[in-house]
Design a protein around this motif. Structure first.
Motif, PDB file in Angstrom:
ATOM      1  N   ARG A  47       0.863  -1.257   0.056  1.00  0.00           N
ATOM      2  CA  ARG A  47       0.146  -0.118  -0.009  1.00  0.00           C
ATOM      3  C   ARG A  47       1.002   1.143   0.073  1.00  0.00           C
ATOM      4  O   ARG A  47       0.388   2.380   0.471  1.00  0.00           O
ATOM      5  CB  ARG A  47      -0.909   0.005   1.176  1.00  0.00           C
ATOM      6  CG  ARG A  47      -1.906  -1.305   1.380  1.00  0.00           C
ATOM      7  CD  ARG A  47      -2.742  -1.551   0.279  1.00  0.00           C
ATOM      8  NE  ARG A  47      -3.455  -2.845   0.312  1.00  0.00           N
ATOM      9  CZ  ARG A  47      -4.604  -2.815   0.503  1.00  0.00           C
ATOM     10  NH1 ARG A  47      -5.314  -1.705   0.861  1.00  0.00           N
ATOM     11  NH2 ARG A  47      -5.388  -4.038   0.647  1.00  0.00           N
ATOM     12  N   TYR A  54     -10.978  -0.495 -18.504  1.00  0.00           N
ATOM     13  CA  TYR A  54     -11.290   1.189 -18.727  1.00  0.00           C
ATOM     14  C   TYR A  54     -11.191   1.540 -20.214  1.00  0.00           C
ATOM     15  O   TYR A  54     -10.649   0.706 -21.002  1.00  0.00           O
ATOM     16  CB  TYR A  54     -10.483   1.937 -17.880  1.00  0.00           C
ATOM     17  CG  TYR A  54     -10.407   1.888 -16.382  1.00  0.00           C
ATOM     18  CD1 TYR A  54     -11.210   2.486 -15.743  1.00  0.00           C
ATOM     19  CD2 TYR A  54      -9.517   0.864 -15.936  1.00  0.00           C
ATOM     20  CE1 TYR A  54     -11.659   2.313 -14.306  1.00  0.00           C
ATOM     21  CE2 TYR A  54      -9.716   0.516 -14.197  1.00  0.00           C
ATOM     22  CZ  TYR A  54     -10.593   1.395 -13.547  1.00  0.00           C
ATOM     23  OH  TYR A  54     -10.650   1.167 -12.331  1.00  0.00           O
ATOM     24  N   GLN A  96      -3.010   9.035  -8.656  1.00  0.00           N
ATOM     25  CA  GLN A  96      -4.364   9.108  -8.365  1.00  0.00           C
ATOM     26  C   GLN A  96      -5.245   7.923  -8.503  1.00  0.00           C
ATOM     27  O   GLN A  96      -5.871   7.455  -7.589  1.00  0.00           O
ATOM     28  CB  GLN A  96      -4.930  10.246  -8.963  1.00  0.00           C
ATOM     29  CG  GLN A  96      -4.148  11.803  -8.596  1.00  0.00           C
ATOM     30  CD  GLN A  96      -4.741  12.898  -9.222  1.00  0.00           C
ATOM     31  OE1 GLN A  96      -5.778  12.563 -10.186  1.00  0.00           O
ATOM     32  NE2 GLN A  96      -4.245  13.922  -9.213  1.00  0.00           N
ATOM     33  N   HIS A  97      -4.956   7.265  -9.484  1.00  0.00           N
ATOM     34  CA  HIS A  97      -5.838   6.147  -9.902  1.00  0.00           C
ATOM     35  C   HIS A  97      -5.372   4.892  -8.936  1.00  0.00           C
ATOM     36  O   HIS A  97      -6.167   4.135  -8.544  1.00  0.00           O
ATOM     37  CB  HIS A  97      -5.403   5.794 -11.326  1.00  0.00           C
ATOM     38  CG  HIS A  97      -6.029   4.275 -11.873  1.00  0.00           C
ATOM     39  ND1 HIS A  97      -7.284   4.192 -12.101  1.00  0.00           N
ATOM     40  CD2 HIS A  97      -5.180   3.268 -12.073  1.00  0.00           C
ATOM     41  CE1 HIS A  97      -7.559   2.681 -12.347  1.00  0.00           C
ATOM     42  NE2 HIS A  97      -6.253   1.939 -12.235  1.00  0.00           N
ATOM     43  N   SER A 110      -4.102   4.955  -5.955  1.00  0.00           N
ATOM     44  CA  SER A 110      -4.729   5.492  -4.421  1.00  0.00           C
ATOM     45  C   SER A 110      -6.242   4.889  -4.475  1.00  0.00           C
ATOM     46  O   SER A 110      -6.691   4.564  -3.705  1.00  0.00           O
ATOM     47  CB  SER A 110      -4.751   6.977  -4.358  1.00  0.00           C
ATOM     48  OG  SER A 110      -3.216   7.223  -4.277  1.00  0.00           O
ATOM     49  N   ARG A 111      -7.164   5.045  -5.623  1.00  0.00           N
ATOM     50  CA  ARG A 111      -8.456   4.776  -5.695  1.00  0.00           C
ATOM     51  C   ARG A 111      -8.650   3.425  -5.713  1.00  0.00           C
ATOM     52  O   ARG A 111      -9.442   2.724  -4.861  1.00  0.00           O
ATOM     53  CB  ARG A 111      -8.960   5.580  -6.970  1.00  0.00           C
ATOM     54  CG  ARG A 111      -9.376   6.867  -6.949  1.00  0.00           C
ATOM     55  CD  ARG A 111     -10.244   7.307  -7.922  1.00  0.00           C
ATOM     56  NE  ARG A 111      -9.930   6.918  -9.272  1.00  0.00           N
ATOM     57  CZ  ARG A 111      -9.202   7.725  -9.964  1.00  0.00           C
ATOM     58  NH1 ARG A 111      -8.751   9.026  -9.551  1.00  0.00           N
ATOM     59  NH2 ARG A 111      -8.876   7.622 -11.294  1.00  0.00           N
ATOM     60  N   VAL A 112      -7.754   2.607  -6.149  1.00  0.00           N
ATOM     61  CA  VAL A 112      -7.632   1.264  -6.369  1.00  0.00           C
ATOM     62  C   VAL A 112      -7.476   0.382  -4.948  1.00  0.00           C
ATOM     63  O   VAL A 112      -8.166  -0.326  -4.433  1.00  0.00           O
ATOM     64  CB  VAL A 112      -6.557   0.565  -7.346  1.00  0.00           C
ATOM     65  CG1 VAL A 112      -6.623  -0.880  -7.488  1.00  0.00           C
ATOM     66  CG2 VAL A 112      -7.330   0.960  -8.878  1.00  0.00           C
ATOM     67  N   ARG A 131      -7.788   1.990  -1.974  1.00  0.00           N
ATOM     68  CA  ARG A 131      -8.756   2.295  -1.235  1.00  0.00           C
ATOM     69  C   ARG A 131     -10.039   1.165  -1.275  1.00  0.00           C
ATOM     70  O   ARG A 131     -10.635   0.726  -0.272  1.00  0.00           O
ATOM     71  CB  ARG A 131      -9.353   3.525  -1.456  1.00  0.00           C
ATOM     72  CG  ARG A 131      -8.360   4.602  -0.641  1.00  0.00           C
ATOM     73  CD  ARG A 131      -9.200   5.976  -0.539  1.00  0.00           C
ATOM     74  NE  ARG A 131      -9.570   6.447  -1.789  1.00  0.00           N
ATOM     75  CZ  ARG A 131      -9.161   7.389  -2.654  1.00  0.00           C
ATOM     76  NH1 ARG A 131      -7.625   7.838  -2.151  1.00  0.00           N
ATOM     77  NH2 ARG A 131      -9.405   7.812  -3.641  1.00  0.00           N
ATOM     78  N   ALA A 132     -10.210   0.804  -2.621  1.00  0.00           N
ATOM     79  CA  ALA A 132     -11.402  -0.212  -3.082  1.00  0.00           C
ATOM     80  C   ALA A 132     -11.059  -1.399  -2.561  1.00  0.00           C
ATOM     81  O   ALA A 132     -11.672  -2.365  -2.409  1.00  0.00           O
ATOM     82  CB  ALA A 132     -11.600   0.014  -4.294  1.00  0.00           C
TER      83      ALA A 132
END
Length: 247
Positions: free
Chosen positions: A118, A138, A150-151, A153-155, A157-158
Protein backbone atom coordinates in the motif's frame (compact mmCIF):
# COMPACT_ATOMS: atom_id res chain seq x y z
CA UNK A 1 107.89 -31.72 -4.96
CA UNK A 2 109.11 -35.27 -5.70
CA UNK A 3 110.22 -35.69 -2.11
CA UNK A 4 106.86 -34.49 -0.83
CA UNK A 5 105.11 -36.95 -3.08
CA UNK A 6 107.33 -39.74 -1.89
CA UNK A 7 106.66 -38.92 1.74
CA UNK A 8 102.87 -38.81 1.20
CA UNK A 9 102.81 -42.36 -0.21
CA UNK A 10 101.47 -44.94 2.28
CA UNK A 11 104.00 -47.40 3.65
CA UNK A 12 103.41 -51.10 3.28
CA UNK A 13 103.80 -53.19 6.42
CA UNK A 14 107.19 -54.82 6.75
CA UNK A 15 108.85 -52.54 4.24
CA UNK A 16 111.56 -50.07 5.13
CA UNK A 17 111.72 -46.96 3.03
CA UNK A 18 114.97 -46.61 1.14
CA UNK A 19 116.45 -43.15 0.98
CA UNK A 20 118.40 -42.54 -2.20
CA UNK A 21 122.00 -41.44 -1.73
CA UNK A 22 122.80 -38.11 -3.32
CA UNK A 23 124.83 -38.50 -6.47
CA UNK A 24 126.16 -36.07 -9.00
CA UNK A 25 123.43 -36.92 -11.49
CA UNK A 26 120.76 -36.64 -8.85
CA UNK A 27 122.05 -33.27 -7.79
CA UNK A 28 122.08 -32.04 -11.36
CA UNK A 29 118.47 -33.17 -11.88
CA UNK A 30 117.38 -31.53 -8.63
CA UNK A 31 119.05 -28.30 -9.62
CA UNK A 32 117.33 -28.37 -13.00
CA UNK A 33 113.95 -28.97 -11.40
CA UNK A 34 114.53 -26.17 -8.93
CA UNK A 35 115.53 -23.81 -11.71
CA UNK A 36 112.46 -24.72 -13.70
CA UNK A 37 110.21 -24.18 -10.70
CA UNK A 38 111.81 -20.81 -10.01
CA UNK A 39 111.26 -19.74 -13.60
CA UNK A 40 107.61 -20.77 -13.53
CA UNK A 41 107.06 -18.91 -10.29
CA UNK A 42 108.70 -15.85 -11.79
CA UNK A 43 106.45 -16.04 -14.80
CA UNK A 44 103.37 -16.37 -12.62
CA UNK A 45 104.45 -13.38 -10.58
CA UNK A 46 105.04 -11.22 -13.64
CA UNK A 47 101.68 -12.09 -15.32
CA UNK A 48 98.89 -9.64 -14.40
CA UNK A 49 96.21 -11.13 -12.13
CA UNK A 50 93.51 -10.66 -14.79
CA UNK A 51 95.61 -12.59 -17.34
CA UNK A 52 96.41 -15.30 -14.82
CA UNK A 53 92.72 -15.97 -14.15
CA UNK A 54 91.44 -14.90 -17.60
CA UNK A 55 89.53 -18.03 -18.49
CA UNK A 56 87.91 -18.28 -15.12
CA UNK A 57 87.14 -14.53 -15.05
CA UNK A 58 85.57 -14.60 -18.46
CA UNK A 59 83.44 -17.59 -17.44
CA UNK A 60 82.30 -15.74 -14.32
CA UNK A 61 81.48 -12.58 -16.30
CA UNK A 62 79.48 -14.59 -18.84
CA UNK A 63 77.57 -16.33 -16.06
CA UNK A 64 76.73 -13.02 -14.41
CA UNK A 65 75.59 -11.54 -17.71
CA UNK A 66 73.39 -14.57 -18.30
CA UNK A 67 71.89 -14.16 -14.85
CA UNK A 68 71.14 -10.49 -15.53
CA UNK A 69 69.45 -11.36 -18.83
CA UNK A 70 67.39 -14.06 -17.12
CA UNK A 71 66.30 -11.59 -14.44
CA UNK A 72 65.34 -9.04 -17.09
CA UNK A 73 63.32 -11.60 -19.01
CA UNK A 74 61.57 -12.67 -15.82
CA UNK A 75 60.76 -9.04 -14.99
CA UNK A 76 59.33 -8.49 -18.49
CA UNK A 77 57.21 -11.63 -18.23
CA UNK A 78 55.94 -10.55 -14.83
CA UNK A 79 55.04 -7.11 -16.18
CA UNK A 80 53.17 -8.58 -19.14
CA UNK A 81 51.39 -11.04 -16.86
CA UNK A 82 50.34 -8.26 -14.51
CA UNK A 83 49.06 -6.18 -17.43
CA UNK A 84 47.07 -9.11 -18.77
CA UNK A 85 45.62 -9.80 -15.34
CA UNK A 86 44.69 -6.16 -14.93
CA UNK A 87 43.01 -6.22 -18.31
CA UNK A 88 41.13 -9.40 -17.43
CA UNK A 89 40.15 -7.87 -14.10
CA UNK A 90 38.85 -4.72 -15.76
CA UNK A 91 36.97 -6.78 -18.33
CA UNK A 92 35.53 -8.94 -15.58
CA UNK A 93 34.52 -5.85 -13.63
CA UNK A 94 32.87 -4.45 -16.77
CA UNK A 95 30.99 -7.72 -17.30
CA UNK A 96 30.00 -7.66 -13.67
CA UNK A 97 28.64 -4.15 -14.02
CA UNK A 98 26.73 -5.21 -17.12
CA UNK A 99 25.29 -8.19 -15.28
CA UNK A 100 24.23 -5.96 -12.40
CA UNK A 101 22.17 -3.68 -14.67
CA UNK A 102 18.53 -3.89 -13.63
CA UNK A 103 16.08 -5.52 -16.03
CA UNK A 104 12.44 -4.71 -16.70
CA UNK A 105 11.08 -7.65 -14.71
CA UNK A 106 12.92 -6.45 -11.60
CA UNK A 107 11.32 -3.01 -11.89
CA UNK A 108 7.91 -4.66 -12.31
CA UNK A 109 8.45 -6.87 -9.27
CA UNK A 110 9.44 -3.84 -7.22
CA UNK A 111 6.29 -2.00 -8.31
CA UNK A 112 4.02 -4.95 -7.38
CA UNK A 113 5.73 -5.21 -3.99
CA UNK A 114 5.04 -1.52 -3.35
CA UNK A 115 1.38 -1.97 -4.36
CA UNK A 116 1.00 -4.91 -1.96
CA UNK A 117 2.54 -2.76 0.79
CA UNK A 118 0.00 0.00 0.00
CA UNK A 119 2.94 2.27 -0.76
CA UNK A 120 1.68 4.57 -3.51
CA UNK A 121 4.82 6.71 -3.51
CA UNK A 122 7.06 3.64 -3.84
CA UNK A 123 5.01 2.25 -6.71
CA UNK A 124 4.90 5.57 -8.55
CA UNK A 125 8.67 5.93 -8.13
CA UNK A 126 9.01 2.98 -10.54
CA UNK A 127 7.23 4.78 -13.41
CA UNK A 128 8.42 7.56 -15.66
CA UNK A 129 7.02 11.06 -15.78
CA UNK A 130 5.13 10.37 -19.03
CA UNK A 131 4.16 6.77 -18.40
CA UNK A 132 1.01 5.42 -20.07
CA UNK A 133 -1.10 2.92 -18.16
CA UNK A 134 -3.74 0.96 -20.09
CA UNK A 135 -6.12 -1.13 -18.01
CA UNK A 136 -8.39 -2.97 -20.43
CA UNK A 137 -11.44 -2.67 -18.16
CA UNK A 138 -11.28 1.10 -18.64
CA UNK A 139 -12.06 2.89 -21.84
CA UNK A 140 -9.23 5.42 -21.79
CA UNK A 141 -5.57 5.16 -20.88
CA UNK A 142 -4.14 6.93 -17.86
CA UNK A 143 -1.20 9.13 -18.76
CA UNK A 144 1.36 10.77 -16.55
CA UNK A 145 2.86 9.92 -13.19
CA UNK A 146 0.49 12.12 -11.22
CA UNK A 147 -2.63 10.64 -12.83
CA UNK A 148 -1.33 7.11 -12.26
CA UNK A 149 -0.74 7.93 -8.58
CA UNK A 150 -4.33 9.12 -8.21
CA UNK A 151 -5.71 6.03 -9.96
CA UNK A 152 -3.61 3.71 -7.80
CA UNK A 153 -4.80 5.45 -4.64
CA UNK A 154 -8.44 4.83 -5.66
CA UNK A 155 -7.72 1.17 -6.42
CA UNK A 156 -6.01 0.60 -3.05
CA UNK A 157 -8.87 2.25 -1.18
CA UNK A 158 -11.30 -0.10 -2.90
CA UNK A 159 -9.22 -3.19 -2.18
CA UNK A 160 -9.98 -4.88 1.16
CA UNK A 161 -7.10 -5.45 3.59
CA UNK A 162 -5.27 -8.71 2.96
CA UNK A 163 -5.57 -8.58 -0.83
CA UNK A 164 -2.25 -8.90 -2.63
CA UNK A 165 -1.02 -9.48 -6.17
CA UNK A 166 1.13 -12.57 -6.71
CA UNK A 167 3.39 -12.94 -9.75
CA UNK A 168 2.96 -16.39 -11.30
CA UNK A 169 5.54 -15.99 -14.04
CA UNK A 170 7.60 -13.27 -15.67
CA UNK A 171 9.80 -13.02 -18.72
CA UNK A 172 13.46 -12.23 -18.08
CA UNK A 173 16.55 -11.30 -20.05
CA UNK A 174 15.34 -7.99 -21.50
CA UNK A 175 16.20 -4.65 -20.01
CA UNK A 176 13.44 -2.77 -21.79
CA UNK A 177 10.37 -5.03 -21.70
CA UNK A 178 8.78 -7.95 -19.88
CA UNK A 179 5.55 -9.88 -19.61
CA UNK A 180 3.97 -10.71 -16.24
CA UNK A 181 1.36 -13.33 -15.32
CA UNK A 182 -0.32 -12.64 -11.98
CA UNK A 183 -3.30 -13.35 -9.77
CA UNK A 184 -4.78 -11.86 -6.62
CA UNK A 185 -5.03 -13.52 -3.23
CA UNK A 186 -6.90 -12.76 -0.03
CA UNK A 187 -4.90 -13.75 3.04
CA UNK A 188 -2.98 -16.28 0.97
CA UNK A 189 -6.05 -17.78 -0.77
CA UNK A 190 -6.46 -17.22 -4.53
CA UNK A 191 -9.45 -15.10 -5.44
CA UNK A 192 -11.78 -16.21 -8.24
CA UNK A 193 -11.65 -14.29 -11.50
CA UNK A 194 -8.49 -12.51 -10.36
CA UNK A 195 -5.96 -13.71 -12.90
CA UNK A 196 -4.36 -11.41 -15.46
CA UNK A 197 -1.45 -10.57 -17.72
CA UNK A 198 0.53 -7.38 -18.06
CA UNK A 199 2.97 -6.10 -20.63
CA UNK A 200 5.49 -3.61 -19.31
CA UNK A 201 7.96 -1.48 -21.26
CA UNK A 202 10.84 0.38 -19.59
CA UNK A 203 13.33 3.04 -20.54
CA UNK A 204 16.52 4.14 -18.84
CA UNK A 205 16.77 7.79 -17.90
CA UNK A 206 19.61 9.36 -15.92
CA UNK A 207 20.85 5.90 -15.01
CA UNK A 208 17.48 4.74 -13.62
CA UNK A 209 15.28 2.17 -15.36
CA UNK A 210 11.66 3.42 -15.28
CA UNK A 211 8.37 2.04 -16.56
CA UNK A 212 7.06 4.00 -19.54
CA UNK A 213 4.16 1.79 -20.68
CA UNK A 214 1.84 -0.74 -19.01
CA UNK A 215 -1.04 -2.74 -20.45
CA UNK A 216 -3.10 -4.76 -17.97
CA UNK A 217 -5.44 -7.48 -19.22
CA UNK A 218 -7.40 -8.81 -16.24
CA UNK A 219 -9.52 -11.93 -16.37
CA UNK A 220 -13.06 -11.06 -17.52
CA UNK A 221 -15.86 -11.51 -15.04
CA UNK A 222 -18.09 -12.83 -17.82
CA UNK A 223 -16.88 -15.67 -20.03
CA UNK A 224 -19.01 -15.79 -23.16
CA UNK A 225 -16.89 -18.54 -24.69
CA UNK A 226 -17.76 -19.27 -28.34
CA UNK A 227 -20.42 -16.58 -28.29
CA UNK A 228 -17.63 -14.03 -28.24
CA UNK A 229 -16.47 -15.29 -31.66
CA UNK A 230 -19.96 -14.78 -33.09
CA UNK A 231 -20.15 -11.31 -31.60
CA UNK A 232 -16.77 -10.50 -33.11
CA UNK A 233 -17.88 -11.72 -36.52
CA UNK A 234 -21.04 -9.55 -36.40
CA UNK A 235 -19.02 -6.55 -35.30
CA UNK A 236 -16.64 -6.99 -38.25
CA UNK A 237 -19.51 -7.20 -40.72
CA UNK A 238 -21.06 -4.07 -39.22
CA UNK A 239 -17.78 -2.15 -39.50
CA UNK A 240 -17.57 -3.03 -43.20
CA UNK A 241 -20.92 -1.34 -43.77
CA UNK A 242 -19.88 1.85 -42.05
CA UNK A 243 -17.87 4.59 -43.80
CA UNK A 244 -14.13 4.46 -43.30
CA UNK A 245 -14.18 7.89 -41.64
CA UNK A 246 -16.22 6.53 -38.71
CA UNK A 247 -14.19 4.79 -36.02
Amino acid sequence: MAAAAAISLPLQPGLVPRVARPTRSNCSASAAIAATSSSAAAVLLTVPPRAAGGARGETTMRARAGQRRARNRAAVRATVWDAEKRGEGEAGAGEGREQQREEAWQVAARMYSAVNARDVAGAVACVGERCEYHDMIYRDAIRGRQAIAQHLSRVLRAMPPGVAFVIDDVSKGDEHACGVMWHAELDGRPLPLSRGCSFIRCQRKDGALLITFVRDIPEPTMKPGSAALHLLSWAVQLLKLLPASIN
